[in-house]
Design an enzyme around this catalytic site. Structure first.
Site, PDB file in Angstrom:
ATOM      1  N   GLU A 147      81.433  18.421  12.369  1.00 19.87           N
ATOM      2  CA  GLU A 147      81.017  17.147  11.783  1.00 19.87           C
ATOM      3  C   GLU A 147      80.693  16.142  12.880  1.00 19.87           C
ATOM      4  OE1 GLU A 147      82.962  16.299   7.677  1.00 19.87           O
ATOM      5  OE2 GLU A 147      84.537  16.244   9.192  1.00 19.87           O
ATOM      6  N   HIS A 152      90.841  16.547  11.639  1.00 23.35           N
ATOM      7  CA  HIS A 152      89.699  15.805  11.077  1.00 23.35           C
ATOM      8  C   HIS A 152      89.369  14.609  11.975  1.00 23.35           C
ATOM      9  CE1 HIS A 152      87.407  13.183   8.368  1.00 23.35           C
ATOM     10  NE2 HIS A 152      87.053  14.314   7.782  1.00 23.35           N
TER      11      HIS A 152
END
Lengths: 222, 222, 222, 222
Positions: free
Chosen positions: C141, C93
C-alpha cells in the site's frame, strides 16, 4: 526587568549543518553582544562541540535521552552533551515526542549535569503538566503553527495567555517560552507582553539569507 | 467517609481470556455485592463487550488512544470502547507508555464520551504532572515493583506518601490509586491510610485459583 | 485458476463500530455467498467476537502484538484474538507500524495459533523484506495513496508490478495483495492482472451508503 | 581471501566519551595499522567529528534516521553524518529498533550519501528480511547475549550458521557480521569459520584497561 531569552533551533535544515551552523552561530554571537539579549542556539548533535568551542553563546541540544551511561546505542546522554559543551537541551520537541516518564527522566539526567531544560508542549493542559515537572523552561508551540510562517503571538494569542495562566496555577517560577511562526521583533514583543520570557524559533533565522539581519529585528523592540 | 476503589487489571494473562475473564468478573461482582466496595475490571479489548453485557461491574479498557474516528487502523477509540460497554480506561500504563501529548489526547477523548480516566505514573514527579492534566484518577505504580509480589504499600510507603503530597500541590480533587504487589487486605488498608483512594492490582487476583477468596481478603479491612 | 481475496479494513471509522460493523459484515457475507469470492473483514478489536459469532466470513484483527501471555497491558495477543474468533491479522499496517523484530514476532505468534498473516508494506524494497519473513500475504500500500480515492492499480501500476517482481525474487509462494484507493471492479481486475492475489481496501466499502452495492461492483469482473 | 571487518560500538559507556573516545580510536588505528585488519569505530554523535578528524579509521554512526533535511528536530540525517566525517552507520541496533519502513528509509538516505549500512538483526528470519533490503552488512546479534560476556560464536553457533544460510537464500553478496559477547581472537576466528565477514563488538574493547591489548588478541588468529 526580566531578561528575555531567544533560542534558535537549527532543526535538520540543510542550511544549518557544519559550516552553515557556524554562520548562524556567528550571527547569534554578534547580535547577542550588540544587544545584550541572551540568544541561544540548538544545532544538530555533531555540531554541538565545534559550535560551543568557537562561540561564546549558550549551546543547546535538540533532544536528550534520560538514560545514563551504558548500553544505549544511538541514544544521547546528558553527560556526553555536557562534555561536548552544551549547557542545556530541548526536551519533547513536537518533532521528537517522548513519554511522560522519558520527559521526567530527561529532566533529571540534565539536572544532574547542571544543565538547563526546555520542555516543549502543544497546548494549555500539556503546558500545565510540563510545568508540574519543574523544568527551567516550558516552551509552548501549537503544532499546527510550527513552520507555518503564521506567528503564534498574532494568530493565537489566547493559547499563550491561557497556557501562561495554567502554568502559573502549578508553578510560580518556571520560565515560559513560546514558538511557532515567530519572525519579527513585533512577534517577540507581543509574546513577552502575553507573559512569556522569550521565544523558540527556527526557520525565520535558519533560512534567512542574512541571519544577523533577522536577529537584529527580533531583538529590536526589547 | 470516602469509598475506596479497587481496579483489577487482567493484563494479557492466559488466565484472563474469554471464559476466564467471565470467571474473574463473576468473582468481582459477587464480592462487590457482598461488601459494598466498588470493584472494577480491565479485561483485554475483545472481552470488554461480553463482560460488560453479563456483569454489573465497572469495565475499564487497558488503554485508549486519543484519536477520533477515521484512519487509525489498529487503534482503540474512546467512542468504540463506550459502545462496547466500557465506563473508563487506564491511560499510560507502565506496559503501554504514551507521550505527554498522547496522554492528554486520550484524557480528552475519553472525557468527550463521559468516561473515567486512570492515568498511571511511576514516581512522584510524573504523578504531579499527571495530576496537572486533571484526570479522574492518578495511579502510582513504581515499575520495579509491578508483578514483583512485593507490595508497594509495605516496601515503599514513602513513594506513596510523597506522591500524594506532590499531587495535592497541583490538584485538590483528583483521586489517587496505587499499585504494584498489592495482595492482601492489609496492603489495601495501608494504601488508604497513606492517603490514597484505592488500589490497582493484577496478578494476585488473576492468577489465584479462587479469585473471590483473594478479593474478599482485599476488602476485609475496609 | 487462482481465487482472489478481498479484505475490508474497517479502520476506526465511525461508520464501522458496533451495529455498523454488523451492517458491513452482513453485506460481506451476502456478496461472498452470491459470488463465491472470498471476502474478509477486519473490524476493531471489540467487534471481533460479535462479528465472528454472527457471520460466516473470515474475521481479521487490524493488528496483533508479537507478545505472549503475561504482563502486556493494553496489548493484543494472538491467543486472545483466536479465542475471540479471528482467523488472522493485519501486521504493520501503515497506520500501525512495527519494528522489524516486532513484525517477525507477530508473525510467529499468529502462526503458533494457526492464524493467517497479512504484512503491510509501502514500497518495493519493504515488500521484498516482508516476503523474506514468509507471511501468508504481503499487502503493498503506497502510503501517499491510502484513503486518497486514487486507485493504486491505475495511478501507480509500476509500483505493484515492480513489487510483485521483487517479492518473487525472494519468495515463490507468498500471496500478494495491494491496496490504496481501490474502489471498483476495474481496479480489482487491474490489480489481479498485475500479478496480485487480491486487494485490501477500506473507505470505499465502509463509507458507502450501500456496502453490498460496492462489494458487488468489486467482484463484478472476477 | 576475504578481509574481515571488526566494528567497535562505543555505545554510551562513560568509558567512551570525549577524550576516552580518542583513547579507543588511537588503539583502533594502531592495531589496524599493525595487523592490516580493517577496524571501524562507532562513537556517540558528538564524537564523530573529532574522531574522524584525528584518526585514519572508518567512523560509523550508531544510528541514522531516514529523514531528509528539514523539520526533524532531534533526528540524525545521513547528510549531517557525512559532513561530520562518518563513512557509514549502524541501523536498527537492538538498543535502537526501527520500523521496517524506517530501516529501508535509513538505508536509502545513507546510500544517497554513498555511506555504508550495517543493519542489525536478532534472529534467522529478521536477518533474512534485512538481507532482502540489500544493505552493505547484516549484523546478527541475539539480544539475550548482548553484553552478556557469553560469546555468540561459542554459545550459539547454530544461530549464526542458520542465519548465514537464510541470508544467502535471498542475497548472494551482502556481507555478514555477528556480535554479542565477542571477546577474543578465538571468538572472531569461529565467527569467520561459520561464514561471516567479521564482528560487531562493544564492551570487551570499551571497558578494557588496555583496548589495544584486546584488539591485538581479536585480530591474532586472522
Amino acid at each position: 526587568m526580566k531578561k528575555p531569552f531567544i533560542l534558535v533551533n537549527l532543526k535538520t535544515y540543510s542550511e544549518s549543518i557544519g559550516q552553515s551552523a557556524h554562520r548562524i552561530a556567528r550571527a547569534v554571537e554578534d547580535v547577542s553582544n550588540e544587544s545584550g539579549v541572551q540568544i541561544g542556539i540548538a544545532p544538530m548533535y555533531m555540531d554541538i562541540h565545534p559550535v560551543s568551542m568557537h562561540y561564546s553563546i549558550p549551546v543547546y541540544a535538540q533532544h536528550a535521552d534520560g538514560v545514563g551511561a551504558g548500553t544505549f546505542t544511538g541514544h544521547v546522554t546528558a553527560e556526553s552533551l555536557k562534555i561536548a559543551g552544551a549547557v542545556g537541551s530541548l526536551v519533547n520537541h513536537s518533532e521528537r515526542r517522548l513519554t511522560l516518564a522519558q520527559i521526567e527522566g530527561s529532566i533529571q539526567a540534565l539536572r544532574l549535569q547542571s544543565m538547563s531544560t526546555v520542555v516543549c508542549t502543544n497546548n494549555e493542559m500539556t503546558s500545565r503538566a510540563a510545568a508540574a515537572l519543574k523544568p527551567d523552561y516550558v516552551a509552548i508551540e501549537p503544532p499546527e503553527l510550527i513552520g507555518s510562517g503564521i506567528s503564534v503571538s498574532k494568530a493565537n494569542p489566547e493559547i499563550i495567555k491561557n497556557s501562561v495562566s495554567a502554568i502559573r496555577e502549578v508553578n510560580d517560577s518556571v520560565k515560559i517560552l513560546t514558538g511557532a511562526g515567530i519572525q519579527s521583533g513585533e512577534c517577540v514583543r507581543i509574546a513577552l507582553d502575553l507573559g512569556t520570557d522569550g521565544v523558540l524559533l527556527a526557520s525565520s533565522v535558519v533560512k534567512a539569507s542574512d541571519p544577523a539581519f533577522v536577529l537584529r529585528d527580533l531583538v529590536s523592540q526589547l
